[in-house]
Design a protein around this motif. Structure first.
Motif, PDB file in Angstrom:
ATOM      1  N   LEU A  90      39.135  41.613  45.117  1.00 51.89           N
ATOM      2  CA  LEU A  90      38.925  42.689  44.147  1.00 51.89           C
ATOM      3  C   LEU A  90      38.133  43.864  44.716  1.00 51.89           C
ATOM      4  O   LEU A  90      38.149  44.957  44.155  1.00 51.89           O
ATOM      5  CB  LEU A  90      38.215  42.137  42.908  1.00 51.89           C
ATOM      6  CG  LEU A  90      38.974  41.028  42.167  1.00 51.89           C
ATOM      7  CD1 LEU A  90      38.137  40.484  41.019  1.00 51.89           C
ATOM      8  CD2 LEU A  90      40.309  41.539  41.649  1.00 51.89           C
TER       9      LEU A  90
ATOM     10  N   ASP B  97      36.243  46.536  42.647  1.00 51.39           N
ATOM     11  CA  ASP B  97      36.532  46.317  41.229  1.00 51.39           C
ATOM     12  C   ASP B  97      35.728  45.164  40.641  1.00 51.39           C
ATOM     13  O   ASP B  97      35.942  44.794  39.475  1.00 51.39           O
ATOM     14  CB  ASP B  97      38.026  46.039  41.030  1.00 51.39           C
ATOM     15  CG  ASP B  97      38.865  47.265  41.355  1.00 51.39           C
ATOM     16  OD1 ASP B  97      38.348  48.384  41.209  1.00 51.39           O
ATOM     17  OD2 ASP B  97      40.028  47.093  41.768  1.00 51.39           O
ATOM     18  N   ILE B  98      34.815  44.586  41.422  1.00 47.74           N
ATOM     19  CA  ILE B  98      33.989  43.497  40.902  1.00 47.74           C
ATOM     20  C   ILE B  98      32.536  43.761  41.279  1.00 47.74           C
ATOM     21  O   ILE B  98      32.248  44.305  42.352  1.00 47.74           O
ATOM     22  CB  ILE B  98      34.449  42.129  41.464  1.00 47.74           C
ATOM     23  CG1 ILE B  98      33.727  40.980  40.740  1.00 47.74           C
ATOM     24  CG2 ILE B  98      34.254  42.046  42.961  1.00 47.74           C
ATOM     25  CD1 ILE B  98      34.287  39.607  41.054  1.00 47.74           C
TER      26      ILE B  98
ATOM     27  N   THR C  32      33.946  42.312  35.927  1.00 48.02           N
ATOM     28  CA  THR C  32      35.110  43.057  36.410  1.00 48.02           C
ATOM     29  C   THR C  32      35.965  43.501  35.225  1.00 48.02           C
ATOM     30  O   THR C  32      36.034  42.817  34.197  1.00 48.02           O
ATOM     31  CB  THR C  32      35.957  42.207  37.378  1.00 48.02           C
ATOM     32  OG1 THR C  32      37.054  42.998  37.868  1.00 48.02           O
ATOM     33  CG2 THR C  32      36.525  40.970  36.698  1.00 48.02           C
TER      34      THR C  32
END
Length: 263
Positions: free
Chosen positions: A18, A21-22, A37
């Motif tokens: 990810l 995005d995390i 997330t």
């Protein structure tokens, strides 16, 4: 492999997949505490067709994965309460199924699959208050709120007209130097829309099939009752006439006994 190592490996895999995005928060003992997330439906490279999303927040207790993590779904966009409830139930079942094993990746995939199946807003258009039917043309704003394109066009046309009317009432020195800025009817975030393109959209199906509004005898009676109540309250001084108040004169008495009228 120790439990701490299994958790650390899970988090490293998630960060590798990810990337930005995390986010993973750690406590003062450098123990992973919260994983967060935002999840979108799978639409390949067509990001503009991701109509729903939700933020997953997983709180990891010290004994994870031997006990269930605390899971919250935050900031759902385009999803109604029943859809969220169904996802939460599926999350609970998945946590029980994977008790003793890392489960965060499984939860992310479960939610992504659910969003992909529900990739049509299940909320209401905030302008007309009707839902979204198959075939309706709708617009997703950058703040992830949803409107029938037809409804959003009408809203923007009206708000721009009202803005201009208010500006026309002001003296030149009070007028805004900024032009009209369209904003989201829900959160008031600035949005950029091609109004002419929105106006070309057909009305939503539910709006077209809705029963035409008619003023009934009961409503007429209620309007008359409210009119009489307004007159009564105004005569008793319970309602301020703004225009009349603005035209009143203020009497100022000077120290020498002279009085001056100021409008």
């Amino acid at each position: 492999m120790s439990l701490n190592e299994s958790v650390q490996e899970e988090l490293e895999v998630l960060e590798a997949i990810l990337m930005d995005d995390i986010t993973i928060s750690y406590d003062e003992k450098n123990r992973p505490e919260i994983v967060k997330t935002t999840i979108f439906p799978s639409t390949a490279d067509e990001v503009d067709k991701q109509y729903v999303c939700v933020t997953l927040e997983v709180n990891l207790p010290e004994t994870y994965p031997d006990c269930e993590p605390s899971v919250q779904l935050k900031n759902p966009r385009g999803l109604d309460e029943s859809t969220i409830n169904n996802i939460q139930k599926a999350i609970k079942d998945k946590c029980m199924e994977f008790l003793g094993q890392p489960v965060i990746y499984e939860l992310i995939e479960l939610i992504r699959e659910s969003l992909t199946e529900s990739n049509l807003p299940t909320c209401q258009c905030a302008v007309c208050l009707y839902g979204f039917s198959e075939g309706d043309i709708f617009t997703k704003t950058t703040c992830f709120h949803y409107f029938h394109s037809y409804c959003l066009a009408n809203h923007l046309v009206i708000t721009k007209r009202l803005f201009q009317e208010e500006q026309d009432k002001l003296p030149a020195w009070q007028k805004s130097v900024k032009e009209f800025q369209a904003s989201c009817p829900v959160c008031r975030e600035s949005i950029s829309c091609d109004v002419e393109e929105l106006k070309s959209a057909l009305p939503p199906k539910d709006l077209e099939s809705a029963q035409h509004f008619q003023v009934t005898s009961d409503l007429k009676k209620l309007q008359e009752d409210m009119r009489q109540l307004f007159i009564y309250q105004k005569n008793k001084g319970g309602i301020i006439d703004i225009e009349a108040e603005e035209n009143k004169l203020l009497l100022i008495t000077a120290g020498d006994g002279d009085s001056v009228e100021v409008s």
